[in-house]
Design a protein around this motif. Structure first.
Motif, PDB file in Angstrom:
ATOM      1  N   CYS A   1      -1.118   5.549   5.853  1.00 32.36           N
ATOM      2  CA  CYS A   1      -1.884   6.078   6.976  1.00 32.36           C
ATOM      3  C   CYS A   1      -0.956   6.054   8.193  1.00 32.36           C
ATOM      4  O   CYS A   1      -0.238   5.075   8.402  1.00 32.36           O
ATOM      5  CB  CYS A   1      -3.131   5.235   7.211  1.00 32.36           C
ATOM      6  SG  CYS A   1      -4.194   5.157   5.750  1.00 32.36           S
TER       7      CYS A   1
ATOM      8  N   CYS B   1       0.827  -1.220   0.000  1.00 32.43           N
ATOM      9  CA  CYS B   1       0.000   0.000   0.000  1.00 32.43           C
ATOM     10  C   CYS B   1       0.853   1.258   0.000  1.00 32.43           C
ATOM     11  O   CYS B   1       1.881   1.313   0.676  1.00 32.43           O
ATOM     12  CB  CYS B   1      -0.892  -0.007   1.247  1.00 32.43           C
ATOM     13  SG  CYS B   1      -2.097   1.310   1.234  1.00 32.43           S
TER      14      CYS B   1
ATOM     15  N   ASN C   1      -0.585   4.323   0.660  1.00 29.09           N
ATOM     16  CA  ASN C   1      -1.333   5.404   1.316  1.00 29.09           C
ATOM     17  C   ASN C   1      -0.653   5.923   2.575  1.00 29.09           C
ATOM     18  O   ASN C   1      -0.802   7.098   2.922  1.00 29.09           O
ATOM     19  CB  ASN C   1      -2.746   4.945   1.634  1.00 29.09           C
ATOM     20  CG  ASN C   1      -3.550   4.765   0.366  1.00 29.09           C
ATOM     21  OD1 ASN C   1      -3.461   5.590  -0.539  1.00 29.09           O
ATOM     22  ND2 ASN C   1      -4.292   3.676   0.272  1.00 29.09           N
TER      23      ASN C   1
ATOM     24  N   CYS D   1      -0.776   2.916  10.524  1.00 27.56           N
ATOM     25  CA  CYS D   1      -0.783   1.575   9.924  1.00 27.56           C
ATOM     26  C   CYS D   1       0.620   1.029   9.649  1.00 27.56           C
ATOM     27  O   CYS D   1       1.459   1.703   9.079  1.00 27.56           O
ATOM     28  CB  CYS D   1      -1.554   1.613   8.607  1.00 27.56           C
ATOM     29  SG  CYS D   1      -1.646  -0.006   7.813  1.00 27.56           S
TER      30      CYS D   1
HETATM   31  S1  SF4 Z   1      -4.829   1.466   6.665  1.00 25.44           S
HETATM   32 FE1  SF4 Z   1      -2.845   0.644   5.965  1.00 25.44          FE
HETATM   33  S2  SF4 Z   1      -3.358  -0.774   4.334  1.00 25.44           S
HETATM   34 FE2  SF4 Z   1      -5.157   0.525   4.688  1.00 25.44          FE
HETATM   35  S3  SF4 Z   1      -4.969   2.214   3.259  1.00 25.44           S
HETATM   36 FE3  SF4 Z   1      -3.999   2.883   5.138  1.00 25.44          FE
HETATM   37  S4  SF4 Z   1      -1.814   2.356   4.918  1.00 25.44           S
HETATM   38 FE4  SF4 Z   1      -2.969   1.220   3.394  1.00 25.44          FE
END
Ligand code: SF4
Length: 433
Positions: free
Chosen positions: A150, A146, A148, A153
């Motif tokens: 976050c 991923c 992203n 995470c």
């Molecule tokens: S929570 Fe983790 S796996 Fe889900 S979008 Fe965010 S970084 Fe990616």
């Protein structure tokens, strides 16, 4: 002929890894057993997402270690996210484990196990999967990792950035699943709606769905783990344009308060989430919306918590999964100011789930009187238990269908049922002849 037993923990993406590992063991001539006491090789495919999952992974591995005394176990193997993330520490702390392996290269893993057992390791491996789901339902993992990031995470720390699977490979895999009797195909990844962005320069989930619909055999194609900012009107229109694509989307929002979305590094805005929820609701009153929310992120005020609670009341979701913030090593959020007491986090989670139970009940009650296609999963005591398009495998409720006595129903069959009763999570229905 050596025997192997695999315990698969964590999410459906990990389950696909376990199925690939099983496929490699089968190609290497191993017999697969469900009985740990019979397995010469015991493998635990672990989860390392949050603390409770890590504890379960360690406890399960220690439980399997007992079969070295009481069973036929000669080799205990730990794979998956926990092993990928903490291999060095675990090698010291868990001497019971003979081999630690990460989340990649299942073929190399099996060759290593063969070498450790002193059996030929040069067998051809076909990269197939041994399904651990019922034969009529399977997951298709369309990407791993991923981008992203976050702030709470750890997955990008474990699985790295997004790597989408080439569409041709996915279609080949899907065709093989359909030829082997799979009727329900569930698309998964850490972020399904961003599928293909790094391969094709733009999200390609809509194109993939259209191509999958051309494959004979699938009755239900389902999308889980979509990320709000890549859930677009075009994607929803594609989902509405073909009967094989179930009117169901899982779109974790995590929160709605702008400051928290920013501190979580969630891309996409409250406005976009609201717009897409309204767009979906206007487009079809049969569309099922699932989401996931996090309670107790560092600094979450009572006011911001209320914003989320009010939003879920004003824009109701059919299904809500909720969990409390857990400070994960190596993540920015673990170092943030304003860490909340567990009691506060739990109180907010309980409040959200209590309110959601009422919302789910009201939305389920609206389905009473509808006739649904129900995929039978179990038949006992003259009742067929199954799911309609509105219930995803492993995470949602069931429909108990009466009037099936002597109908000769088997798991994997589709029946028509009129819904007669609804609870917050489960429903009842009568089979239509
Ligand atoms: S929570 Fe983790 S796996 Fe889900 S979008 Fe965010 S970084 Fe990616």
């Amino acid at each position: 002929m050596s025997t192997v037993g695999v315990v698969s923990l964590g999410c459906s993406k990990n389950r696909v890894d376990s199925e690939r590992i099983l496929g490699c063991f089968a190609d290497a001539g191993f017999t697969i057993t469900q009985k740990p006491e019979e397995a010469e090789v015991l493998l635990v495919n672990t989860c390392g997402f949050i603390t409770p999952a890590k504890e379960e992974s360690i406890n399960t591995t220690l439980e399997m270690a007992q079969y070295k005394e009481s069973g036929r176990c000669r080799l205990l193997v730990m794979t998956g996210c926990l092993s990928q993330r903490y291999r060095t520490e675990l090698e010291t702390e868990m001497p019971e484990v003979d081999l630690f392996w990460g989340v990649h290269e299942p073929e190399q893993l099996v060759r290593r196990v063969c070498t450790m057992l002193g059996i030929p390791a040069d067998c051809a491996m076909r990269g197939r999967r041994i399904l651990t789901t019922p034969g009529y339902s399977a997951y298709l993992r369309i990407a791993d990792g991923c981008d992203n990031r976050c702030t709470y995470c750890a997955i990008p720390l474990i699985r790295g950035g997004r790597k989408s699977v080439h569409m041709e490979s996915l279609l080949t895999e899907a065709r093989s699943l359909a030829e082997n009797g799979v009727k329900e195909l569930t698309l998964i990844a850490q972020d399904t709606s961003a599928y293909g962005t790094e391969l094709y320069g733009k999200p390609m989930l809509a194109e993939l769905l259209r191509a999958l619909c051309q494959i004979d055999g699938f009755q239900w194609i389902r999308v889980l783990y979509a990320y709000p900012n890549t859930v677009t009107e075009e994607l929803i229109d594609t989902m509405l344009s073909n009967d094989k694509i179930v009117k169901y989307i899982d779109m974790p929002i995590q929160h709605i308060a702008p400051r928290l979305l920013k501190d979580m590094n969630r891309h996409g805005t409250r406005e976009h989430i609201e717009h897409m929820v309204d767009y979906i609701r206007k487009a079809s009153d049969e569309f099922i919306l699932r989401t996931t929310v996090m309670l107790g992120f560092p600094g979450e005020s009572e006011g911001e918590f209320s914003q989320l609670a009010d939003f879920l009341q004003a824009h109701p979701f059919d299904r809500v999964g909720a969990f409390t913030f857990s400070p994960e090593d190596g993540t920015p959020a673990a170092l943030m100011e304003g860490q909340l007491e567990e009691e506060v986090k739990q109180r907010r989670l309980d409040a959200i789930m209590k309110a959601q139970q009422h919302t789910s009940l009201l939305l389920n009650q609206k389905r009473i009187g509808r006739v649904e296609n129900v995929l039978v999963e179990q038949v006992s005591g003259g009742i067929a238990y199954g799911r309609s398009y509105a219930e995803a495998p492993d995470v949602d409720g069931m429909i108990a269908v009466s009037g099936v006595k002597d109908a000769g129903l088997l798991p994997g069959m589709f029946i028509k049922a009129k819904l007669t009763h609804a609870d917050a999570y489960d429903l009842k229905g009568e089979m239509l002849q």
